[in-house]
Design a protein around this motif. Structure first.
Motif, PDB file in Angstrom:
ATOM      1  N   HIS A  82       0.620  -0.967  -0.126  1.00 33.44           N
ATOM      2  CA  HIS A  82      -0.098  -0.009   0.088  1.00 33.44           C
ATOM      3  C   HIS A  82       0.813   1.195  -0.088  1.00 33.44           C
ATOM      4  CE1 HIS A  82      -2.243   3.255   2.324  1.00 33.44           C
ATOM      5  NE2 HIS A  82      -3.730   2.854   0.947  1.00 33.44           N
ATOM      6  N   ALA A  83       2.064   1.420   1.165  1.00 30.06           N
ATOM      7  CA  ALA A  83       2.279   2.472   1.384  1.00 30.06           C
ATOM      8  C   ALA A  83       3.826   2.960  -0.700  1.00 30.06           C
ATOM      9  CB  ALA A  83       4.036   2.306   2.058  1.00 30.06           C
ATOM     10  N   LEU A  84       4.385   1.573  -1.229  1.00 34.29           N
ATOM     11  CA  LEU A  84       4.937   1.398  -1.809  1.00 34.29           C
ATOM     12  C   LEU A  84       4.328   2.345  -3.365  1.00 34.29           C
ATOM     13  CD1 LEU A  84       6.975  -2.151  -2.385  1.00 34.29           C
ATOM     14  CD2 LEU A  84       7.558   0.720  -1.369  1.00 34.29           C
ATOM     15  N   ASN A  85       2.453   1.548  -3.382  1.00 34.82           N
ATOM     16  CA  ASN A  85       2.043   1.718  -4.645  1.00 34.82           C
ATOM     17  C   ASN A  85       1.844   3.781  -4.421  1.00 34.82           C
ATOM     18  OD1 ASN A  85       0.902  -0.446  -5.711  1.00 34.82           O
ATOM     19  ND2 ASN A  85      -0.551  -0.585  -4.824  1.00 34.82           N
ATOM     20  N   LYS A  86       1.259   4.008  -2.393  1.00 33.27           N
ATOM     21  CA  LYS A  86       1.271   5.582  -3.083  1.00 33.27           C
ATOM     22  C   LYS A  86       2.492   6.323  -3.266  1.00 33.27           C
ATOM     23  CE  LYS A  86      -2.907   6.121  -0.241  1.00 33.27           C
ATOM     24  NZ  LYS A  86      -3.766   6.700  -1.745  1.00 33.27           N
ATOM     25  N   TYR A  87       4.134   6.073  -2.716  1.00 30.26           N
ATOM     26  CA  TYR A  87       4.797   6.295  -3.446  1.00 30.26           C
ATOM     27  C   TYR A  87       4.993   6.342  -4.906  1.00 30.26           C
ATOM     28  CZ  TYR A  87       9.582   6.497  -5.139  1.00 30.26           C
ATOM     29  OH  TYR A  87      11.665   6.705  -4.888  1.00 30.26           O
ATOM     30  N   PHE A  88       4.439   5.281  -5.935  1.00 31.94           N
ATOM     31  CA  PHE A  88       4.588   5.637  -7.349  1.00 31.94           C
ATOM     32  C   PHE A  88       3.540   6.273  -8.003  1.00 31.94           C
ATOM     33  CE2 PHE A  88       6.667   1.194  -6.906  1.00 31.94           C
ATOM     34  CZ  PHE A  88       7.996   1.068  -7.285  1.00 31.94           C
ATOM     35  N   GLU A  89       2.972   6.411  -7.258  1.00 33.41           N
ATOM     36  CA  GLU A  89       1.439   7.474  -7.721  1.00 33.41           C
ATOM     37  C   GLU A  89       2.127   8.342  -7.866  1.00 33.41           C
ATOM     38  OE1 GLU A  89      -3.036   8.629  -5.903  1.00 33.41           O
ATOM     39  OE2 GLU A  89      -2.630   6.938  -5.225  1.00 33.41           O
ATOM     40  N   GLN A  90       3.187   9.040  -6.331  1.00 34.79           N
ATOM     41  CA  GLN A  90       2.920  10.239  -6.719  1.00 34.79           C
ATOM     42  C   GLN A  90       4.479  11.041  -7.487  1.00 34.79           C
ATOM     43  OE1 GLN A  90       4.402  10.636  -2.354  1.00 34.79           O
ATOM     44  NE2 GLN A  90       2.527  10.753  -1.020  1.00 34.79           N
ATOM     45  N   GLN A  91       5.208   9.689  -7.787  1.00 34.22           N
ATOM     46  CA  GLN A  91       6.515   9.894  -8.249  1.00 34.22           C
ATOM     47  C   GLN A  91       5.544   9.591  -9.944  1.00 34.22           C
ATOM     48  OE1 GLN A  91       9.442  10.057  -7.596  1.00 34.22           O
ATOM     49  NE2 GLN A  91       8.400  10.146  -5.636  1.00 34.22           N
ATOM     50  N   GLY A  92       4.586   9.100 -10.216  1.00 38.11           N
ATOM     51  CA  GLY A  92       3.759   9.265 -11.691  1.00 38.11           C
ATOM     52  C   GLY A  92       4.125   8.187 -12.148  1.00 38.11           C
ATOM     53  N   GLU A  93       4.147   6.833 -11.352  1.00 33.92           N
ATOM     54  CA  GLU A  93       5.074   5.333 -12.342  1.00 33.92           C
ATOM     55  C   GLU A  93       3.737   5.080 -12.296  1.00 33.92           C
ATOM     56  OE1 GLU A  93       8.478   4.393 -10.715  1.00 33.92           O
ATOM     57  OE2 GLU A  93       9.587   6.746 -10.635  1.00 33.92           O
ATOM     58  N   LEU A  94       2.449   4.982 -11.584  1.00 29.04           N
ATOM     59  CA  LEU A  94       1.935   4.108 -11.418  1.00 29.04           C
ATOM     60  C   LEU A  94       1.079   3.930 -12.409  1.00 29.04           C
ATOM     61  CD1 LEU A  94       1.380   2.378  -9.125  1.00 29.04           C
ATOM     62  CD2 LEU A  94      -0.513   3.579  -8.423  1.00 29.04           C
ATOM     63  N   LYS A  95       0.904   2.723 -13.427  1.00 27.82           N
ATOM     64  CA  LYS A  95      -0.027   2.617 -14.508  1.00 27.82           C
ATOM     65  C   LYS A  95      -1.609   2.181 -14.019  1.00 27.82           C
ATOM     66  CE  LYS A  95       3.294   0.648 -17.094  1.00 27.82           C
ATOM     67  NZ  LYS A  95       3.814   2.367 -18.004  1.00 27.82           N
ATOM     68  N   VAL A  96      -2.171   1.921 -12.860  1.00 28.51           N
ATOM     69  CA  VAL A  96      -3.097   1.478 -12.132  1.00 28.51           C
ATOM     70  C   VAL A  96      -3.511   1.995 -10.910  1.00 28.51           C
ATOM     71  CG1 VAL A  96      -4.988  -0.238 -11.499  1.00 28.51           C
ATOM     72  CG2 VAL A  96      -3.660  -0.276 -13.815  1.00 28.51           C
TER      73      VAL A  96
END
Length: 369
Positions: free
Chosen positions: A137-151
């Motif tokens: 959950h924390a990693l998804n938040k990180y990638f979302e903030q970095q613009g690297e989360l596709k879903v």
């Protein structure tokens, strides 16, 4: 009028007995409190912030952003992680000993590799699976903030606020006190008459022996309502229990017919077994078993399949399944079917009382005491 006066007289007599024979009140007070204490101590009464150690060897902007993602990851109650500063060697040692949920190391090449190292005590336990999901959950938040989360997922819970584990245990302790108190007090008072050989006087009373049973029901319901205020007060003061006046009032009023049913069962058990040393362990085991598999320890839907199957046919499970959602403000009323069942439980309580006094009690002294 004479019937009501007789019932009130029996009630007053019962109250004096309970005041003098305090051991009759020990079980319905102590058992729920002991269970509440054990649940809070063993399974945790706090929030969701589990202790973890994060060692940032990268010291980069990216690693600091990841650290912030871990700090800001939270449930509807508290943050998911309680970040503890500790020497990495000491942290790995504590994880190996099972004294720490998780050790996370952000290596010095994190910017290039995008890898982190996780160390847990036992990956197959439910707790460790839970903590890994929190990390994801924390990693998804990180990638979302970095613009690297596709879903990107957005979690919407059924209720806007969760219940603290300690508050859930507190609410269950209140319900356990009500149900256990009504049943065991009625059984104890019935056994008291057998132990002290006052059964014949009850049968020969002009108002009928059933009057004694109705007086015991009144005492059992009244006392169980009073002593249930002990775990309720403790839960409000120490266990994050949210007091919703309407819900509490609804629970206390709606559970009265069910308490009458429990008191009737207690009288029937008292008529069958007649002795404290048999009645008390039996009723306490029924209460503890109901607490564990009937929704007191955890919701029935969270239990193992066998426990769910047992709960489906174990009638006492409705005490926790129906009343816990209302006491925690997840529901604001009961259904018509539930009210019908509660009313039927009260009627059965009076029927059991009639059986206990008209048949069981008379047969027990046939031919004299």
């Amino acid at each position: 009028m004479k019937k009501w006066q007789a019932i009130l007289a029996i009630h007053n007599r019962n109250m004096k007995i309970l005041i003098r024979q305090k051991q009759m009140l020990i079980q319905p007070i102590i058992v729920p409190l002991v269970l509440l204490f054990l649940m809070v101590v063993i399974f945790g009464g706090g929030g969701d912030n589990w202790p973890v150690v994060i060692a940032d060897e990268s010291k980069s902007v990216e690693s600091q952003a990841l650290m912030e993602a871990f700090k800001n990851s939270e449930s509807n109650i508290t943050p998911y992680f309680d970040l503890i500063e500790m020497n990495p060697y000491e942290a790995e040692k504590k994880v190996s000993e099972g004294r720490l949920h998780l050790f996370i190391k952000i290596p010095d090449n994190f910017v290039e590799s995008k890898n982190i190292e996780l160390k847990t005590y036992n990956i197959n336990s439910d707790a460790m699976k839970n903590v890994r999901l929190r990390v994801e959950h924390a990693l998804n938040k990180y990638f979302e903030q970095q613009g690297e989360l596709k879903v990107i997922s957005h979690q919407v819970t059924e209720q806007p606020n969760d219940v603290w584990r300690s508050a859930f245990y507190g609410g269950s302790s209140v319900l356990l006190t009500l149900f256990l108190g009504s049943m065991i007090i009625a059984a104890n008072l019935h056994a008291f008459d057998h132990e002290n050989r006052s059964v014949k006087e009850i049968i020969l009373t002009p108002t009928g022996s059933i009057t004694a049973g109705l007086g015991i029901i009144l005492t059992s319901v009244y006392v169980s309502l009073i002593i249930s205020l002990i775990p309720l007060t403790l839960s409000i003061l120490f266990l994050h229990f949210d007091f919703h006046f309407y819900n509490i009032l609804l629970v206390y009023l709606s559970i009265i017919p069910l308490l009458i049913g429990c008191a009737g069962i207690g009288l029937l058990l008292g008529a069958c077994f007649k002795q404290y040393r048999v009645l008390q362990p039996l009723i306490i085991l029924i209460a503890i078993g109901t607490y564990i598999i009937g929704g007191g320890f955890a919701g029935v839907n969270m239990l193992m399949p066998l426990a769910r199957e047992i709960a489906n046919i174990w009638i006492f499970s409705v005490i926790f399944e129906w009343f816990n959602p209302v006491i925690h403000n997840f529901a604001i009323s009961f259904s018509f079917r539930q009210y019908t069942f509660l009313l039927l439980a009260g009627i059965l309580g009076f029927l059991f009382t009639f059986i206990a006094y008209r048949f069981k009690l008379r047969n027990s002294i046939f031919g004299g005491q």
